[in-house]
Design an enzyme around this catalytic site. Sequence first.
Site, PDB file in Angstrom:
ATOM      1  N   GLU A  47       0.823  -1.211   0.000  1.00  0.00           N
ATOM      2  CA  GLU A  47       0.000   0.000   0.000  1.00  0.00           C
ATOM      3  C   GLU A  47       0.861   1.266   0.000  1.00  0.00           C
ATOM      4  OE1 GLU A  47      -3.040   0.360  -0.621  1.00  0.00           O
ATOM      5  OE2 GLU A  47      -3.595  -1.756  -0.579  1.00  0.00           O
ATOM      6  N   CYS A 202     -14.401   1.537 -14.132  1.00  0.00           N
ATOM      7  CA  CYS A 202     -14.895   2.915 -13.971  1.00  0.00           C
ATOM      8  C   CYS A 202     -13.711   3.876 -14.095  1.00  0.00           C
ATOM      9  CB  CYS A 202     -15.600   3.059 -12.618  1.00  0.00           C
ATOM     10  SG  CYS A 202     -16.561   4.576 -12.521  1.00  0.00           S
ATOM     11  N   CYS A 212     -20.006  -3.025 -16.488  1.00  0.00           N
ATOM     12  CA  CYS A 212     -19.841  -2.719 -15.072  1.00  0.00           C
ATOM     13  C   CYS A 212     -20.818  -3.548 -14.227  1.00  0.00           C
ATOM     14  CB  CYS A 212     -20.092  -1.229 -14.841  1.00  0.00           C
ATOM     15  SG  CYS A 212     -19.986  -0.787 -13.111  1.00  0.00           S
ATOM     16  N   CYS A 218     -26.003   2.623 -10.437  1.00  0.00           N
ATOM     17  CA  CYS A 218     -25.233   3.838 -10.725  1.00  0.00           C
ATOM     18  C   CYS A 218     -26.124   5.016 -11.159  1.00  0.00           C
ATOM     19  CB  CYS A 218     -24.204   3.535 -11.816  1.00  0.00           C
ATOM     20  SG  CYS A 218     -23.164   4.957 -12.175  1.00  0.00           S
TER      21      CYS A 218
HETATM   22 FE1  SF4 Z   1     -18.665   3.766 -13.326  1.00  0.00          FE
HETATM   23 FE2  SF4 Z   1     -21.293   3.892 -13.073  1.00  0.00          FE
HETATM   24 FE3  SF4 Z   1     -20.264   3.373 -15.437  1.00  0.00          FE
HETATM   25 FE4  SF4 Z   1     -20.075   1.566 -13.471  1.00  0.00          FE
HETATM   26  S1  SF4 Z   1     -21.921   2.290 -14.481  1.00  0.00           S
HETATM   27  S2  SF4 Z   1     -18.449   2.185 -14.895  1.00  0.00           S
HETATM   28  S3  SF4 Z   1     -19.865   2.875 -11.700  1.00  0.00           S
HETATM   29  S4  SF4 Z   1     -20.022   5.262 -14.288  1.00  0.00           S
END
Ligand code: SF4
Length: 377
Positions: A47, A202, A212, A218
């Site tokens: 980290e 993202c 995603c 989202c």
């Molecule tokens: Fe990012 Fe939302 Fe797109 Fe997922 S859906 S990649 S969280 S902007």
Amino acid sequence: MKDAFQCWLDHHNTGPFGRAVLRWFRKHGRKLPWRESPDPYRVWVSEIMLQQTRVETVIAYYQRFLKRFPDVQSLAAAGIDEVLQLWEGLGYYRRARSLHAAARIVVQEYAGQVPLVPEDLLKLPGIGRYTAGAILSIANDQRQPILEGNTIRLHSRLVACQQDIDDAKTRNRLWSFADAIIPGKHAGDFNQALMDLGSTICKQSGPDCPNCPVVNFCAAFRRGSQHSIPRRNGRVIYEDLYETALIVQRRKKILVIQRGPDEWWSGLWDFPRVRLNQLSEKSPGFPTPGDSQLVRENLLEQFGLRGKSQPTGIQLKHAVTRYRITLECLAISDVSGRIKSGMNCKWQTPGQICQLALTTSARRIVKSLEQSRMGCM
Ligand code: SF4
């Protein structure tokens, strides 16, 4: 009025969200060396190395470091010069010094066991809220939040946050949101999954929303605002610095200087430098890089040495925090005088210089000198 974070929490169930994240992580999480046996020491080292540094760059450094310092005891017993040498090229050397100092504290005060209590961890040099959360959740599965670049972007988009993410109030809300969504179990996997999601799906430019795993959660995607989030109002103002590195040669040896505790790259070795912006106050007009008269005057004033300057044709550009540095190299020969007392300098052969823990720019200069086959290297 409720803010975007609270609205998201009111309208989503964190249970299914957490399960979607963990399912994705088990299938697509990155295979990284520090994830193979995530004990507190390994997580801690990784980290610290990952701060401000890309994963791809860290892997080889991490493996070398762990080979030489497999545990906190071996790191604490080492000298700082050796630690810096293994860190050379990774940048932000304060991290290495803090890690080393903290390892000594762990050995002296905690019998060599990395403390797994947030308050104790936060007292160690170089460990802030993010690093403590990462160590405790990944190595000990404690329900502790993390927040770094990737998760700031991901959370801002999830809730469609329109506020400036550099604002302290927004940061606090991001932290409390990060805390609110952690599941009761597998907190370490969940935190790592969020970082991986932010880094691989993202992304800053071009979020891959169709692939995603949390697209249904989202708010930015629903509104089509994912490309304009996160918002940042404060712009970084860069400052240009002009410096000259001096390759001062005497009897086949070259002068090197160790960077002081309050300087950039503290503890590393460098060629003496003259900052031309500072000299401009003494002379009319702005000095051009490699202004040899000014440089010679400074060599005498700063180091007590006289010499003839000669261009090497080597010019580098590099950046440190908000400074953009143009660095030109001058060779100084026919050197006379004695180095002023109190300067942490030494004369080294080219072979010895290669063995030192050098600043990245000094290492680049050495390579350029070798390639140009100048007599000094
Ligand atoms: Fe990012 Fe939302 Fe797109 Fe997922 S859906 S990649 S969280 S902007």
